[in-house]
Motif scaffolding. Structure first.
Motif, PDB file in Angstrom:
ATOM      1  N   ILE A  87      35.719  49.057  51.422  1.00 47.79           N
ATOM      2  CA  ILE A  87      35.488  48.910  50.260  1.00 47.79           C
ATOM      3  C   ILE A  87      34.361  48.523  49.902  1.00 47.79           C
ATOM      4  CG2 ILE A  87      38.027  48.256  50.305  1.00 47.79           C
ATOM      5  CD1 ILE A  87      36.879  45.234  49.866  1.00 47.79           C
TER       6      ILE A  87
ATOM      7  N   ARG B  26      34.788  48.879  44.763  1.00 51.26           N
ATOM      8  CA  ARG B  26      35.961  48.950  43.959  1.00 51.26           C
ATOM      9  C   ARG B  26      36.439  47.619  43.699  1.00 51.26           C
ATOM     10  NH1 ARG B  26      39.056  52.039  48.775  1.00 51.26           N
ATOM     11  NH2 ARG B  26      37.211  52.913  49.162  1.00 51.26           N
ATOM     12  N   THR B  27      37.302  47.720  42.700  1.00 50.20           N
ATOM     13  CA  THR B  27      37.979  46.261  42.517  1.00 50.20           C
ATOM     14  C   THR B  27      39.188  46.001  43.294  1.00 50.20           C
ATOM     15  OG1 THR B  27      37.366  46.746  40.166  1.00 50.20           O
ATOM     16  CG2 THR B  27      39.090  45.078  40.590  1.00 50.20           C
TER      17      THR B  27
ATOM     18  N   ASP C 151      46.971  44.620  47.708  1.00 53.79           N
ATOM     19  CA  ASP C 151      46.014  43.749  47.514  1.00 53.79           C
ATOM     20  C   ASP C 151      46.652  42.342  47.491  1.00 53.79           C
ATOM     21  OD1 ASP C 151      43.678  45.297  46.524  1.00 53.79           O
ATOM     22  OD2 ASP C 151      45.398  46.192  45.147  1.00 53.79           O
TER      23      ASP C 151
ATOM     24  N   LEU D 127      34.183  41.039  50.975  1.00 51.53           N
ATOM     25  CA  LEU D 127      35.582  40.751  50.828  1.00 51.53           C
ATOM     26  C   LEU D 127      35.837  39.530  49.810  1.00 51.53           C
ATOM     27  CD1 LEU D 127      37.356  41.400  54.271  1.00 51.53           C
ATOM     28  CD2 LEU D 127      37.921  42.454  52.093  1.00 51.53           C
TER      29      LEU D 127
ATOM     30  N   TYR E 242      35.618  40.672  46.295  1.00 51.65           N
ATOM     31  CA  TYR E 242      36.776  41.338  46.218  1.00 51.65           C
ATOM     32  C   TYR E 242      37.759  40.519  45.719  1.00 51.65           C
ATOM     33  CZ  TYR E 242      41.405  43.230  47.927  1.00 51.65           C
ATOM     34  OH  TYR E 242      42.701  43.418  47.881  1.00 51.65           O
ATOM     35  N   ARG E 243      37.964  39.550  46.346  1.00 51.81           N
ATOM     36  CA  ARG E 243      39.125  38.567  46.390  1.00 51.81           C
ATOM     37  C   ARG E 243      38.950  37.719  44.964  1.00 51.81           C
ATOM     38  NH1 ARG E 243      39.194  33.400  46.186  1.00 51.81           N
ATOM     39  NH2 ARG E 243      41.040  32.283  46.554  1.00 51.81           N
TER      40      ARG E 243
ATOM     41  N   GLN F 134      37.444  38.581  42.430  1.00 48.61           N
ATOM     42  CA  GLN F 134      37.728  39.306  41.172  1.00 48.61           C
ATOM     43  C   GLN F 134      39.193  39.388  40.908  1.00 48.61           C
ATOM     44  OE1 GLN F 134      35.765  43.323  40.063  1.00 48.61           O
ATOM     45  NE2 GLN F 134      35.008  43.321  41.906  1.00 48.61           N
TER      46      GLN F 134
END
Ligand SMILES: N[C@@H](CCC(=O)N[C@@H](CS)C(=O)NCC(=O)O)C(=O)O
Length: 210
Positions: A150, A154-155, A166, A187, A190-191, A193
């Motif tokens: 990722i 990417r969201t 997710d 990561l 990512y978390r 967001q």
């Protein structure tokens, strides 16, 4: 009103189901069963889930256990144009199942759950420092592999929309934080967001043990 009850609060795995139900805007009742407490051994609960583990969902005449299976059940049954936790095209569906399996087995069962058993519950499962050190290192290695997939920024795992994968991933990262397992900044970003953009906070509230 539809008769829908989620049994279980207070763990990353019960959290997954509260979050999925809230994202899909499905009303439900909570039976606030906590892990390894006497009510999980009651005849009433064992009839629903013979393992005595949480979570279990009772949705009308359907009873489902295993957190990833419950997410897949809800995502499939209650998929609509307004609310969906599933991808649409076949390649993304394949990737979705790949993530669900990867998270359940590589990150959860063979890494964090090893720590839970042998660091958290050594009086039951035994004290196993070597296995725990290996599980911690394995988690970090698998998390690195996930981050690699990722790193395009990417969201969500599958691109532009939240899916059940997710929910599995973020709840597992929360668990990793709790166990002080390391994972890459990709990561972590990512978390963060997802926490900011979804009903994550409501789910945290719903999953609180009393
Ligand atoms: N694979 C199951 C694991 C369920 C599980 O182990 N739940 C824990 C709480 S997170 C539990 O109830 N443990 C009680 C026990 O091991 O007896 C899932 O993903 O739902």
């Amino acid at each position: 009103m539809h008769d829908r009850t989620l049994w279980g609060v207070g763990t990353p795995r019960t959290f997954r189901i509260h979050w999925a139900l809230i994202e899909l805007a499905l009303p439900y009742k909570t039976r606030p069963l906590e892990t390894r407490t006497a009510p999980t051994a009651s005849a009433e609960y064992r009839k629903l889930n013979i393992t005595g583990k949480i979570p279990t969902l009772v949705d009308g005449d359907t009873t489902v256990s295993e957190s990833s299976a419950i997410i897949n059940y809800l995502a499939t049954k209650y998929d609509s144009t307004e609310r969906s936790l599933l991808p649409r095209d076949i390649r993304s569906i394949a990737a979705y199942h790949e993530w669900m399996s990867f998270i359940s087995t590589e990150l959860d069962a063979t890494s964090l759950y090893v720590l839970r058993r042998h660091e958290g519950l050594p009086h039951i499962y035994g004290y196993a420092p070597t296995a725990c050190a290996a599980a911690r290192a394995y988690f970090t290695r698998m998390a690195l592999a996930a981050a690699e997939r990722i790193k395009d920024g990417r969201t969500f795992l599958l691109g532009t929309k939240l899916t059940g994968a997710d929910i599995m991933m973020v709840s597992t990262l929360d668990w990793a934080d709790h166990c002080e397992c390391e994972y890459p900044s990709v990561l972590r970003a990512y978390r963060e967001q997802i926490v900011a953009q979804t009903s994550y906070p409501q789910a945290v509230h719903a999953n609180k043990a009393t």
